[in-house]
Design a protein around this motif. Structure first.
Motif, short mmCIF file in Angstrom:
data_model
loop_
_atom_site.label_atom_id
_atom_site.label_comp_id
_atom_site.label_asym_id
_atom_site.label_seq_id
_atom_site.Cartn_x
_atom_site.Cartn_y
_atom_site.Cartn_z
N ARG A 54 -4.51 3.64 6.92
CA ARG A 54 -4.26 2.21 6.78
C ARG A 54 -4.83 1.59 8.05
O ARG A 54 -4.63 2.13 9.14
CB ARG A 54 -2.76 1.96 6.67
N THR A 90 -2.88 -3.99 -3.29
CA THR A 90 -3.25 -4.07 -1.89
C THR A 90 -4.76 -4.13 -1.73
O THR A 90 -5.48 -3.55 -2.54
CB THR A 90 -2.68 -2.87 -1.10
N GLN A 95 0.83 -1.21 0.00
CA GLN A 95 0.00 0.00 0.00
C GLN A 95 0.87 1.27 0.00
O GLN A 95 0.57 2.23 -0.70
CB GLN A 95 -0.92 0.01 1.23
#
Lengths: 454, 297, 305
Positions: free
Chosen positions: A168, A376, A67
């Motif tokens: 995240r 991701t 990511q």
């Protein structure tokens, strides 16, 4: 001897000189003063490149994480092209990362503009961070875009202030070898008793151990499962009064059950010292039948380049088990990004923060499967987690995460957390090495009381 | 401490020499010689194996990094990865060199001047200061690093080369002052006296006479200074982040979230190790002396 | 010490006589004072103040001896003191013992010994942090090369998880130290052995003493002063152990390898409690100060001879 006093005087003068320089540290800025206003584009970025040519630095770790790699690549291609702002992601060693971010926020250095931190350090880090509420309101952004544990982490223990935007995060899930479960005619357990019964059947199945636990000391990683079990059984790490609340009968029972996975031989003896990586590697290397870990691991588990070929196509994922009649409460992990007080480029930093945490940016990254190094499944906006398109290309995982996160929690948001975490992870590790559960929990509770009463 | 007179070193009876040295060819002597050779080989193994193994691992392809295979297709992938590749450490390498060189350049003149004063003059506080300089080596690094953490924060020097050079002086200056004092002690004083009679001033005496004479010692001191700064771990851990991070600390970047990249770690290790090994061999003779720091004198 | 004192070029007054050496010393002393005395004094002041960096940016109120009291009631501090003591004993005994053994084996003039002696210095030059990593790699219970060798030689070793077992983890850190120090100590001792005149040894041989007796009656007494210095040096460096703790075990398992320096580092850098960390460092300074004083007294005695 008569010369000595003069020497001392000279040294004293030198010291005084040094001390007088102390006032000249990096100064603190106020975000609101440096944020420009004006018309914005569809991503909320100011048009007309008001910060053209500004270079900002982001304190981060692990630049090879898919990511992060994807975002960095997209930054150059898209963000810099639009705004003229160049962004540098500093890559701090993962092992020492937590210390460095806290040092950067608390000690301050003035080198960085933005910082990325994991939830547990929010309370310690916020002393060096700008409140974001007002700029978020102006940009028509809201923390309600995210799940409850992400919101808690963003507030870092301050009920009315947001210090960082989640960019995240993931739920904690049960991953297993699908074919083995099918062969034994099992579906993933919903209660711990059922789970333990299944582990007995999974012991040695397919030549693999039943479960890859993580009981080792390192970054508080042996607390993930433990806290989830504690919460699900109605106990807590700290109560509302801030006192240790894990020595209740429910707390002890949950801890006993957690350690039984190891003591009853379902998790390999070596896992006494495993951390997150060790347990997921054991699963990837086809040595264990199941593991608890973060949802993003799905990206790795299904990548034939990263795991044993027979593992890649054979992965099932489910919510963690719980106790009958009680809601299952797991740990929702959050990484947040915020703006440092000592940054000289807060306006540009806010532009980047808006862009990097934008639901559209995130969605693009999650849909792009062209390069395995940047592919991701991680999304944190509730809207993206429920997006059918995003789910279609990511094993339906985002949706599963969304439901787990609805009841999930974050770690206690107190500046004592680093010490508390240290006490607890050592206690868990020592229990794994054979220490008595009751005694160790009491001992840990006493230690925590001493250090929080300072 | 030890009073040698009390310890009875055996007083040999010189008056009755043995007819001839005992000679027992074969048997024992051969066994003992063989044992000695074996023991020496064991020492060599003990000393060299970790170094050789790391060197070997550095050239292994990723999939062999965990194997104990000695035969494999060597590759430079690991070096490519750490030198400009995915886990680029060139920045840390440059920092390590800059900081070690700067520390050395700053500390040598300071230490040489001090060593000269300690060696050639008697003055009030001579002994006290000399001992105090040794005593600084007992201060734990944390006690030095912590105050500097807050001081450098105030001065805006966190994560700068200057900060690390300054704290490295605390390690290097006392150490090489002692080392150089030993060297200056050994220089014949007559040359200096002759130079003075020739009307040589203090500055040119130091520069024209002492410096060239002490050159071998200065070289040894420079190597030590470089080595101490190069291998230092605690200070950069505290006071550097990225811009001034040195190699030993940057090794930690290879502990990835998905596990330790051992092949790259070995390659980086070789990078950290090789210059020091060469330098150590260069000053081998003085290494042990340096460690006992004049204590045996 | 050294008996060579240069008479100053011109006779001056007593006052001005010492100006020259002080001028020479000033830069080095300034550097030493700034980089060691200043931080020590600063840490001493901080140790009496409440100061957590994640709470306030500047130092807080003076709390007297409170933080020192806390040091002496902190179980984890005593644990680290005990760990450091154990580590010091283990690494001193192993380093000096092995060093002496190596020195005795290599104390001859064969070409193989000469080569070995030349290479003895190498391990010490390897960065301690790297020593930690490399031994961690070689002792990996699944894939480590040392682990596999040991498992072949000693079947029981197969079950040992070197860094996972509290005892062995401390041993491994000690081994990384021994690897660097034993050869260096051997070098120092070889210097001492060389200075023992062959006549003395020969005389003992003629006396009919066997190798064992020769060692204890001749070699050992002569090496004793040097051995004491070496033991002392190794002890000081062992008390300061830090790098390998970070790169090998991170203090674990449990707190089995948390050394004093690591403990102080955690308090200050991980937990950001600068006040408490300063008190802890000062306790360590005092402990080492006692060692240092012993050393200086011993040195002074030796000098007096």
């Amino acid at each position: 001897m008569r010369r000595t006093p003069r020497l001392v005087a000279a040294l004293g003068a030198a010291l005084a000189l040094l001390a007088s320089g102390c006032a000249a540290g990096p100064s603190e800025q106020d975000l609101l003063d440096s944020v420009a206003t004006g018309p914005t584009d569809e991503l909320g970025l100011l048009t007309g490149k008001p910060y053209d040519g500004t270079h900002i630095r982001l304190l981060s770790c692990c630049k090879t994480t898919a990511q992060f790699a994807a975002l960095q690549e997209k930054t150059d291609r898209e963000f810099t092209a639009k705004t003229g702002i160049t962004v540098e992601w500093a890559n701090i060693p993962y092992e020492s990362y937590l210390q460095k971010i806290v040092a950067e926020t608390a000690v301050g250095g003035g080198t960085y503009d933005l910082v990325v931190w994991p939830d547990a350090y929010g309370a310690s880090a916020k002393i060096g961070l700008q409140p974001l509420d007002e700029v978020m309101r102006r940009a028509d952004r809201s923390i309600d875009e995210f799940s409850p544990p992400f919101q808690q982490a963003a507030r870092a223990g301050d009920p009315d202030t947001v210090y960082g935007i989640p960019f995240r995060g993931f739920s904690y899930n049960h991953f297993y070898r699908k074919s083995e479960y099918e062969r034994l005619g099992m579906t993933p357990a919903t209660t711990w008793d059922e789970f333990t019964a299944q582990l007995r059947r999974l012991d040695g199945a397919g030549g693999r151990a039943a479960f890859a636990g993580q009981y080792g000391r390192g970054g508080g990683q042996n607390l993930y499962t433990w806290m989830s079990m504690l919460w699900s059984n109605g106990a807590d790490v700290l109560g509302r009064d801030g006192e240790p609340a894990f020595t209740t009968p429910q707390g002890v029972a949950a801890t006993e059950q957690y350690l039984a996975l190891l003591r009853d031989g379902h998790s390999p003896q070596a896992s006494t010292n495993w951390t997150e990586t060790d347990s997921t590697q054991s699963f990837e290397q086809n040595r264990t039948n199941s593991v608890f870990t973060w949802a993003w691991q799905m990206d790795d588990f299904t990548d034939p380049a990263k795991v044993q070929p027979e593992v890649a196509g054979d992965i099932g994922v489910a919510p963690l088990p719980g106790w009958p009649g009680k809601p299952t409460v797991t740990y929702g992990f959050t990484w947040l990004m915020g703006i440092l007080n000592t940054s000289d480029h807060q306006g540009a930093a806010w532009e980047y923060l808006k862009w990097v945490t934008n639901a559209e940016t995130e969605r693009d990254v999650a849909l792009d499967k062209s390069d395995p190094d940047t592919a991701t499944s991680v999304v944190v906006h509730t809207a993206n987690m429920l997006d059918p398109e995003v789910n279609a290309v990511n094993h339906g995982l985002p949706k599963l995460q969304e439901s787990a996160l609805r009841t999930a929690r974050t770690v206690p948001m107190t500046i004592d957390w680093p010490q508390i975490q240290d006490v607890l992870e050592v206690a868990i590790n020592e229990m794994a090495h054979g220490a008595d559960v009751r005694t160790k929990l009491d001992e840990a509770a006493a230690q925590i009381r001493t250090l929080t009463r300072r | 401490m030890t009073d040698m007179a009390v310890k009875p070193a055996p007083a040999p009876a010189r008056s009755a020499p043995a007819p001839r040295p005992r000679r027992r060819p074969g048997g024992w002597a051969i066994v003992r010689a063989a044992l000695r050779v074996l023991a020496t080989l064991a020492i060599l193994f003990f000393v060299l194996f970790p170094i050789l193994w790391m060197a070997l691992t550095a050239f292994k392809p990723a999939r062999d990094a965990f194997s104990t295979a000695v035969v494999f297709a060597p590759t430079l992938d690991n070096f490519a990865a750490i030198l400009g590749g995915a886990s680029d450490l060139t920045g840390a390498l440059v920092n390590s060199v800059l900081i070690a060189v700067a520390t050395t350049i700053v500390s040598i003149p300071l230490a040489l001047l001090a060593a000269y004063a300690f060696s050639r003059y008697r003055f009030p506080g001579h002994r006290g200061m000399l001992l105090a300089i040794v005593a600084t080596q007992f201060i734990p690094g944390v006690a030095i690093a912590l105050p500097f953490l807050t001081l450098f924060r105030s001065l805006g020097l966190i994560d700068t080369h200057l900060a690390l050079v300054v704290v490295n002086l605390s390690l290097v200056v006392p150490y090489i002052t002692w080392l150089l004092k030993g060297f200056v002690d050994g220089l014949p004083i007559e040359i200096e006296e002759a130079a003075r009679l020739d009307g040589c001033g203090q500055v040119s005496l130091l520069w024209r006479v002492i410096t060239p004479l002490a050159a071998p010692g200065i070289f040894v001191a420079a190597v030590f200074s470089f080595l101490l700064s190069w291998n230092e771990f605690l200070f950069p851990t505290f006071l550097a982040r990225t811009d001034a991070s040195t190699l030993p600390v940057a090794l930690m970047t290879l502990v990835l979230p998905e596990g330790v990249a051992w092949g790259q770690m070995a390659a980086a290790g070789l990078l950290v190790m090789a210059p020091m090994l060469i330098m150590a061999l260069l000053v081998r003779k003085h290494f042990a002396e340096g460690m006992t720091m004049g204590a045996v004198k | 010490m050294v008996a060579t004192t240069v008479p100053p070029p011109r006779p001056r007054s007593r006052m001005r006589k010492h100006a020259v050496p002080y001028l020479h010393l000033a830069p080095a002393l300034l550097a030493v004072v700034l980089t060691t005395v200043y931080p020590l004094v600063s840490a001493l002041i901080t140790s009496f103040r409440h100061w957590r960096l994640n709470e306030t940016r500047e130092a807080g109120e003076f709390v007297g001896l409170e933080q020192y009291q806390r040091v002496f009631t902190d179980d984890t501090f005593f644990n680290s003191a005990l760990v450091t003591l154990q580590f010091t004993v283990i690494s001193v005994v192993l380093s000096v013992g092995l060093g002496l053994g190596i020195a005795l084996i290599l104390n001859n003039r064969t070409r193989l010994s000469a080569l070995t002696k030349a290479l003895l210095i190498l391990p010490f030059a390897v960065a301690p942090a790297l020593k930690g990593f490399s031994w961690r790699f070689m002792l990996n219970p699944d894939t480590g090369v040392y682990d596999q060798m040991l498992d072949t030689v000693l079947p029981f070793a197969d079950d040992i998880n070197w860094l996972g077992d509290p005892f062995w983890a401390l041993m491994v850190i000690a081994l990384t130290e021994v690897w660097g120090w034993a050869p260096l100590i051997a070098l120092m001792l070889l210097g001492g052995l060389n200075s023992i005149s062959p006549e003395v040894r020969e005389a003992a041989t003629i006396d009919g003493a066997n190798a064992w007796q020769r060692f204890w009656r001749v070699t050992f007494p002569l090496l004793r002063p040097l051995l004491l210095i070496v033991i002392f040096l190794k002890a000081v460096f062992s008390v300061k152990i830090f790098d390998q703790v970070v790169t090998t075990t991170g203090g674990g398992p449990g707190r089995a390898t948390e050394s004093l320096n690591f403990f102080a580092y955690s308090q200050g850098f991980t937990f950001l409690d600068i006040g408490y960390a300063s008190a802890v460092s000062w306790v360590i300074v005092l402990v080492l100060g006692v060692l240092a004083t012993m050393y200086l007294i011993a040195m002074a005695k030796q000098e007096a001879k």
